[in-house]
Design a protein around this motif. Structure first.
Motif, PDB file in Angstrom:
ATOM      1  N   VAL A  76       4.324  -2.411  -8.626  1.00 48.86           N
ATOM      2  CA  VAL A  76       3.159  -1.529  -8.532  1.00 48.86           C
ATOM      3  C   VAL A  76       3.312  -0.342  -9.479  1.00 48.86           C
ATOM      4  O   VAL A  76       2.370   0.034 -10.188  1.00 48.86           O
ATOM      5  CB  VAL A  76       2.970  -1.051  -7.080  1.00 48.86           C
ATOM      6  CG1 VAL A  76       1.912   0.036  -7.001  1.00 48.86           C
ATOM      7  CG2 VAL A  76       2.583  -2.221  -6.190  1.00 48.86           C
ATOM      8  N   SER A  77       4.500   0.270  -9.521  1.00 50.74           N
ATOM      9  CA  SER A  77       4.739   1.413 -10.409  1.00 50.74           C
ATOM     10  C   SER A  77       4.577   1.008 -11.871  1.00 50.74           C
ATOM     11  O   SER A  77       4.005   1.758 -12.678  1.00 50.74           O
ATOM     12  CB  SER A  77       6.135   1.973 -10.169  1.00 50.74           C
ATOM     13  OG  SER A  77       6.297   2.401  -8.835  1.00 50.74           O
ATOM     14  N   PRO A 132       0.816  -1.234   0.000  1.00 52.81           N
ATOM     15  CA  PRO A 132       0.000   0.000   0.000  1.00 52.81           C
ATOM     16  C   PRO A 132       0.840   1.271   0.000  1.00 52.81           C
ATOM     17  O   PRO A 132       0.500   2.242  -0.686  1.00 52.81           O
ATOM     18  CB  PRO A 132      -0.822  -0.143   1.294  1.00 52.81           C
ATOM     19  CG  PRO A 132      -0.904  -1.621   1.531  1.00 52.81           C
ATOM     20  CD  PRO A 132       0.418  -2.159   1.078  1.00 52.81           C
ATOM     21  N   LEU A 133       1.939   1.293   0.748  1.00 54.01           N
ATOM     22  CA  LEU A 133       2.804   2.469   0.756  1.00 54.01           C
ATOM     23  C   LEU A 133       3.420   2.693  -0.618  1.00 54.01           C
ATOM     24  O   LEU A 133       3.492   3.833  -1.109  1.00 54.01           O
ATOM     25  CB  LEU A 133       3.901   2.302   1.810  1.00 54.01           C
ATOM     26  CG  LEU A 133       4.948   3.425   1.882  1.00 54.01           C
ATOM     27  CD1 LEU A 133       4.283   4.752   2.209  1.00 54.01           C
ATOM     28  CD2 LEU A 133       6.028   3.091   2.910  1.00 54.01           C
ATOM     29  N   ALA A 134       3.869   1.618  -1.258  1.00 51.53           N
ATOM     30  CA  ALA A 134       4.430   1.744  -2.610  1.00 51.53           C
ATOM     31  C   ALA A 134       3.386   2.281  -3.579  1.00 51.53           C
ATOM     32  O   ALA A 134       3.699   3.115  -4.443  1.00 51.53           O
ATOM     33  CB  ALA A 134       4.941   0.379  -3.088  1.00 51.53           C
ATOM     34  N   GLY A 135       2.141   1.851  -3.434  1.00 51.04           N
ATOM     35  CA  GLY A 135       1.086   2.339  -4.314  1.00 51.04           C
ATOM     36  C   GLY A 135       0.828   3.823  -4.137  1.00 51.04           C
ATOM     37  O   GLY A 135       0.647   4.558  -5.120  1.00 51.04           O
ATOM     38  N   MET A 136       0.805   4.303  -2.892  1.00 54.36           N
ATOM     39  CA  MET A 136       0.579   5.723  -2.660  1.00 54.36           C
ATOM     40  C   MET A 136       1.754   6.562  -3.167  1.00 54.36           C
ATOM     41  O   MET A 136       1.569   7.678  -3.658  1.00 54.36           O
ATOM     42  CB  MET A 136       0.314   5.971  -1.176  1.00 54.36           C
ATOM     43  CG  MET A 136      -1.087   5.506  -0.746  1.00 54.36           C
ATOM     44  SD  MET A 136      -1.502   5.879   0.961  1.00 54.36           S
ATOM     45  CE  MET A 136      -0.698   4.499   1.791  1.00 54.36           C
ATOM     46  N   LEU A 137       2.962   6.027  -3.073  1.00 51.57           N
ATOM     47  CA  LEU A 137       4.108   6.721  -3.655  1.00 51.57           C
ATOM     48  C   LEU A 137       3.972   6.827  -5.174  1.00 51.57           C
ATOM     49  O   LEU A 137       4.303   7.859  -5.774  1.00 51.57           O
ATOM     50  CB  LEU A 137       5.402   5.986  -3.305  1.00 51.57           C
ATOM     51  CG  LEU A 137       5.990   6.213  -1.916  1.00 51.57           C
ATOM     52  CD1 LEU A 137       7.203   5.304  -1.701  1.00 51.57           C
ATOM     53  CD2 LEU A 137       6.390   7.666  -1.725  1.00 51.57           C
ATOM     54  N   ALA A 138       3.469   5.766  -5.795  1.00 56.18           N
ATOM     55  CA  ALA A 138       3.324   5.762  -7.252  1.00 56.18           C
ATOM     56  C   ALA A 138       2.317   6.794  -7.725  1.00 56.18           C
ATOM     57  O   ALA A 138       2.372   7.217  -8.893  1.00 56.18           O
ATOM     58  CB  ALA A 138       2.917   4.368  -7.731  1.00 56.18           C
ATOM     59  N   ARG A 166       2.134   9.794  -6.413  1.00 62.11           N
ATOM     60  CA  ARG A 166       2.667  11.116  -6.080  1.00 62.11           C
ATOM     61  C   ARG A 166       4.036  11.402  -6.676  1.00 62.11           C
ATOM     62  O   ARG A 166       4.433  12.555  -6.764  1.00 62.11           O
ATOM     63  CB  ARG A 166       2.734  11.271  -4.547  1.00 62.11           C
ATOM     64  CG  ARG A 166       1.369  11.461  -3.940  1.00 62.11           C
ATOM     65  CD  ARG A 166       1.309  11.131  -2.466  1.00 62.11           C
ATOM     66  NE  ARG A 166      -0.027  11.373  -1.967  1.00 62.11           N
ATOM     67  CZ  ARG A 166      -1.058  10.556  -2.170  1.00 62.11           C
ATOM     68  NH1 ARG A 166      -0.889   9.436  -2.841  1.00 62.11           N
ATOM     69  NH2 ARG A 166      -2.259  10.849  -1.718  1.00 62.11           N
ATOM     70  N   VAL A 167       4.771  10.370  -7.056  1.00 69.37           N
ATOM     71  CA  VAL A 167       6.110  10.530  -7.615  1.00 69.37           C
ATOM     72  C   VAL A 167       6.100   9.930  -9.019  1.00 69.37           C
ATOM     73  O   VAL A 167       5.345   8.986  -9.302  1.00 69.37           O
ATOM     74  CB  VAL A 167       7.164   9.830  -6.720  1.00 69.37           C
ATOM     75  CG1 VAL A 167       8.564  10.044  -7.271  1.00 69.37           C
ATOM     76  CG2 VAL A 167       7.071  10.339  -5.288  1.00 69.37           C
ATOM     77  N   ALA A 168       6.935  10.467  -9.894  1.00 66.19           N
ATOM     78  CA  ALA A 168       7.020   9.938 -11.254  1.00 66.19           C
ATOM     79  C   ALA A 168       7.310   8.438 -11.217  1.00 66.19           C
ATOM     80  O   ALA A 168       8.268   7.997 -10.585  1.00 66.19           O
ATOM     81  CB  ALA A 168       8.106  10.672 -12.028  1.00 66.19           C
ATOM     82  N   LYS A 169       6.472   7.668 -11.884  1.00 68.36           N
ATOM     83  CA  LYS A 169       6.562   6.210 -11.786  1.00 68.36           C
ATOM     84  C   LYS A 169       7.855   5.667 -12.392  1.00 68.36           C
ATOM     85  O   LYS A 169       8.415   4.689 -11.892  1.00 68.36           O
ATOM     86  CB  LYS A 169       5.342   5.577 -12.458  1.00 68.36           C
ATOM     87  CG  LYS A 169       4.018   5.994 -11.814  1.00 68.36           C
ATOM     88  CD  LYS A 169       2.837   5.421 -12.566  1.00 68.36           C
ATOM     89  CE  LYS A 169       1.524   5.897 -11.980  1.00 68.36           C
ATOM     90  NZ  LYS A 169       1.311   7.351 -12.149  1.00 68.36           N
TER      91      LYS A 169
END
Length: 457
Positions: A137-138, A83-89, A91-94
């Motif tokens: 995920v990204s 889930p954390l990796a998904g939320m980063l994806a 907000r940050v360039a994948k």
């Protein structure tokens, strides 16, 4: 004055007009680069992954029990980081996240090859697994950004094909290097992983995109972290689909190296079991490599419930075949049927999430879907207990029950989604331009009436 001329239609090349060539995917230029990076990255993992247990046992003199706990810890870290990796994806360039994940994984692989103790090795394994989740995920969110819905099934199927190709070729290279130098597979793995990160660096992706269709990452407005968490928590359909994925992963996760290996050893002994396991492994790999894209490219969103039902049905038929198999031929036939289920179910799980994921929260939804790996972790524990204390019939029965319950949850989520779509359409219908025009007419008449009364007074 010269009038506007029509744009001439682009003729389809003759080689594309044949029935055979129509099965070859035609993606925008960035997408083949992403899929190629998947193959290179998985090659790196496959070169070293099968040898991790042997390396830890020989280099650090660790017991099998301790190695098992280390692998379980790494898998738990990877699951919780989804889930954390998904939320980063979101907000940050994948592409940047994918490159960072590759650098972390390469550094962790090198750390593992020089680990002085078990604690250092366990941290390296956890970093590798977490980086794998971040990249996965990204990648899925980026494919969904680049492609329209009708092409995503093909892209997800092709990505899974690349993964299986990597795991078919990589272990052969790693085994050969391991015989010469115990740390060589890990250094080669780091080179492959860094190469995968180089393929998706921002400059390369921009050049690739410039030569293709004008597609880009989703331009939807980004939501806040609080809004994302509230959406994830309140989305019942996402919960149902995730629980269903956990159950199907319980059926499929590590089915060869997990419960089938344990069952074969218990029934036939270690020597005969080794030959049967190899046969099952080869059969599964051939089926997936040959049929994954052919079947996955036919999937359509409006028929996903039928597809997932058929896929799990093949799982259950394959499990029934395993339970009654008494010859190598019967094991091959059961694996063929079970592999058909894998070919269908794996891309379907991502397509179900893709159906309900808002564009601005797609990464977070894919991140939650990675919790399905909990089913894989449960599989090893539950099946070992049932096989040891209850019997093989109870183990296969529990697997069949889990698969059937997974279909029920998918169907429940599917019908809830249809109901939501009907309610949304009804609300939109009440807010049509015609209704707005009618309201404006009423207001105009009322205003004229008021002005008339004022004139009379």
């Amino acid at each position: 004055m010269r009038g506007c001329s029509e744009v001439p239609a682009v003729a389809t090349p003759a080689w594309r007009q044949s029935r055979l060539m129509q099965w070859i995917p035609v993606f925008p230029a960035p997408v083949p680069r992403l899929l190629g990076s998947s193959l290179v990255f998985v090659m790196g993992r496959a070169v070293s992954l099968p040898l991790v247990v042997l390396y830890l046992a020989q280099a650090l003199q660790l017991s099998q029990t301790r190695i098992g706990w280390m692998l379980a810890f790494a898998s738990l870290v990877a699951t919780l980081s989804g889930p954390l990796a998904g939320m980063l994806a979101d907000r940050v360039a994948k592409t940047r996240l994918m490159a960072i994940a590759c650098m972390i994984a390469a550094a962790a692989v090198l750390m593992l090859s020089v680990s002085p103790n078990a604690g250092f090795a366990m941290l390296a394994l956890a970093a590798i697994e977490a980086a794998l989740v971040l990249r996965s995920v990204s990648l899925k969110a980026l494919l969904a950004d680049y492609l329209p819905g009708e092409l995503r099934a093909r892209a997800f199927s092709m990505n899974y094909l690349m993964i299986n190709l990597g795991f078919t070729i990589g272990p052969l290279i790693g085994a050969g290097l391991f015989a010469y130098w115990i740390a060589a597979p890990f250094w080669l793995a780091a080179i492959f992983i860094l190469a995968a990160g180089w393929m998706v660096r921002d400059s390369a992706m921009r050049r690739s995109q410039a030569a293709s269709l004008p597609l880009a990452e989703s331009s939807a407005a980004k939501t806040s972290l609080r809004e994302t968490l509230q959406a994830l928590r309140s989305d019942r359909i996402l919960l149902l689909f995730t629980l269903a994925s956990i159950l199907t992963s319980f059926v499929f996760g590590r089915f060869i190296s997990g419960y089938l290996a344990q069952y074969l050893i218990a029934v036939y002994g270690a020597q005969q079991a080794a030959g049967t396991i190899t046969t099952v492994l080869v059969t599964n790999a051939v089926m997936v490599v040959c049929l994954q894209y052919l079947v996955g490219s036919r999937m359509q969103n409006r028929h996903l419930l039928r597809w997932i039902t058929a896929g799990v049905g093949f799982y259950l038929l394959g499990l029934t075949g395993y339970a009654v198999s008494d010859s190598k031929l019967s094991w091959i036939l059961a694996t063929v049927v079970f592999s058909l289920g894998e070919i269908i179910v794996v891309p379907c799980e991502y397509l179900f999430i893709d159906l309900i994921a808002p564009a601005s929260q797609r990464g977070a939804y894919y991140g939650v879907q990675t919790l399905a790996s909990l089913g894989t972790a449960l599989n090893a524990v539950v099946c070992a207990y049932l096989l040891t204390h209850v019997g093989s019939n109870a183990m296969f029965a529990s697997l069949i029950l889990a698969g059937a319950l997974g279909v029920v949850l998918y169907a429940t989520g599917w019908f809830l989604r249809q109901r939501r779509a009907v309610q949304t359409a009804t609300c939109d219908q009440h807010a049509t331009p015609e209704s707005h025009e009618y309201s404006d007419a009423i207001r105009l008449l009322a205003g004229n009436a008021v002005r008339g009364l004022r004139n009379l007074s």
